[in-house]
Write a protein that holds these residues in place. Structure first.
Motif: not given
Length: 208
Positions: A94, A96-97, A99
């Motif tokens: 999760s 890794r998404n 920003s």
């Protein structure tokens, strides 16, 4: 320690219902503080929950993701289901998404909450709460190996940690004391939180 201004609450600001026995013991400790000569009243910090909890997820998930990648590189192992518990892997994937903007927004939200809590400690020396909202759970109730969705796992842990995460997230010092027992002899901890740099005050109160 001299006379202190102590706020207390046995109501969770997250909306999680506190076990009645835990709540009663919190009120007992508040009365004990009063008999020790302190000024005690029911009060708690006020801050916006939705951005606060959203920020916690981003910050903790980002830190976990970074640590997993770093350790994987050092140990020459992949980050996968063979090396991580299902819940940990879900948090990693999760995160890794997220920003850079998500991370900066989370830091701003936590700083806002930190300032709100700081304003609270301008009026009080200590905040008394239960350490956890429930009586001690059966071993395995909170298990990172449970094969269930991340949201379901987070909701499960939220049944217990409604009070402790505020110190973790804001950096205000806190101490948990084993002051009470349930009718069945189970330990019930009480948490005292103080303003920045007031660790010595917490240790004095613990000793008293």
């Amino acid at each position: 320690t001299g006379k202190l201004r102590i706020a207390f609450t046995s109501e969770s600001w997250t909306g999680i219902e506190v076990n009645p026995e835990v709540a009663d013991k919190t009120n007992e400790v508040a009365r004990l503080c009063e008999t020790m000569g302190h000024d005690v009243e029911a009060a708690r910090p006020q801050f916006d929950l939705e951005p606060y909890f959203g920020a916690l997820g981003v910050m903790w998930g980002s830190a976990l993701s970074f640590a997993c990648d770093r350790l994987a590189a050092i140990m020459n192992r992949p980050v996968d289901g063979d090396h991580l518990e299902p819940v940990t892997l879900s948090i990693y994937e999760s995160a890794r998404n997220y920003s850079a903007a998500d991370l900066i927004s989370a830091k701003i939200a936590l700083n806002t909450a930190r300032r709100k809590v700081g304003h609270f400690f301008e009026s009080y020396d200590l905040l008394l709460t239960p350490t956890v909202t429930q009586l001690p759970a059966v071993l395995g109730t909170i298990d990172l190996n449970q094969a269930k969705g991340l949201k379901a796992w987070e909701f499960g842990t939220a049944q217990f940690n409604a009070f402790t995460n505020l110190g973790n997230a804001t950096g205000y010092p806190a101490i948990s004391l084993p002051l009470c027992q349930s009718a069945d002899g189970l330990p019930i901890g009480m948490q005292f939180m103080a303003g920045f740099g007031k660790e010595a005050l917490l240790l004095k109160v613990a000793g008293a």
